[in-house]
Enzyme design. Sequence first.
Site, short mmCIF file in Angstrom:
data_model
loop_
_atom_site.label_atom_id
_atom_site.label_comp_id
_atom_site.label_asym_id
_atom_site.label_seq_id
_atom_site.Cartn_x
_atom_site.Cartn_y
_atom_site.Cartn_z
N LYS A 55 0.85 -1.21 0.00
CA LYS A 55 0.00 0.00 0.00
C LYS A 55 0.88 1.24 0.00
CE LYS A 55 -3.85 -2.23 2.23
NZ LYS A 55 -4.26 -2.87 3.45
N GLN A 99 -5.82 -2.40 9.39
CA GLN A 99 -5.48 -3.65 8.70
C GLN A 99 -6.02 -4.85 9.49
OE1 GLN A 99 -3.96 -3.88 5.67
NE2 GLN A 99 -4.17 -6.10 5.74
N ASP A 122 -12.23 1.67 3.47
CA ASP A 122 -12.44 0.22 3.32
C ASP A 122 -13.92 -0.08 3.01
OD1 ASP A 122 -10.41 -1.71 3.49
OD2 ASP A 122 -10.12 -1.33 5.63
#
Length: 292
Positions: A55, A99, A122
């Site tokens: 990322k 995460q 997300d």
Amino acid sequence: MQSETTILYGKPVVQHIRERLKTDIQSLATKGIIPGLAVILVGEDPASRVYVRNKEKAFKELSCYSKTFQFSTTATETELINLIQSLNQSTEFHGILVQLPLPSHLNEKLITNTVSPDKDVDGFHPMNLGLLLQGIPRFVPCTPNGIIEMLKFYNITTEGKHVVILGRSNIVGKPMFALLVQKFKMGNSTVTVCHTKTQSLEKITKQADILIVASGVPHLVNGNMVKAGVHIIDVGINQVKDDSVKGYKLTGDVDYDSVLGIAKSISPVPRGVGPLTITMLASNTIQAAKNN
Ligand code: GUN
């Protein structure tokens, strides 16, 4: 009769989307805005560390900003919630990502639901999931969004098709269903979602025009379980031990070799869906910066 199977690589799709994103990034830059993402990483899970590194690399390449907040495995809920609350107020970060998976002593829902729906790149917050179900999505979860982009890029239409999804996770299976069932151009599908309690799996997978496999089980699907001409999207990323220097190789949820010559197309692992997920994360972060 055997026919050629097209390999659905992620890279050309990523390049195509990045061109689109660059225009947005440049126009934000003229206003002095750099899209910023805060990534919260707890513990030492090796796969999560690789995802987070990838990322960071992708955001740098796009001239976007990302910062990782690393916590030890023993981090507390209070510590994480305090950080998220301060990031919710920050003008530096337009997106916040926790995460997953988190260590088991932490309440994953409580923590991810603390992220402001306006920064939830997300798309996991109940507000954003609700908007997705209503057919007016704000942030679409990144992997399902990437799969839609992949299908679109390779001219695989979804309207009227029977799409079978293996896996009912909050990250892939459920939002994938919610997208494909909508009255969208890249929707309008008849969708079946299978999971660990599904009986006669093979009977169902054989009906699929498009098969999306996100089960987390290496090689769950093989050539005997699919019909000729099916399009297969393999979302699995499994580390399987081997004799190489690394000690493992990455493999998908589909026994790739066994479907060649049967499937019309298949996305490989690695180099298939994976790179798209990160690109859609950048896309959502840019969207958050624009909304702001
Ligand atoms: N772990 C595996 N995939 C994902 C994802 O898409 N988002 C987050 N936050 N964690 C993940």
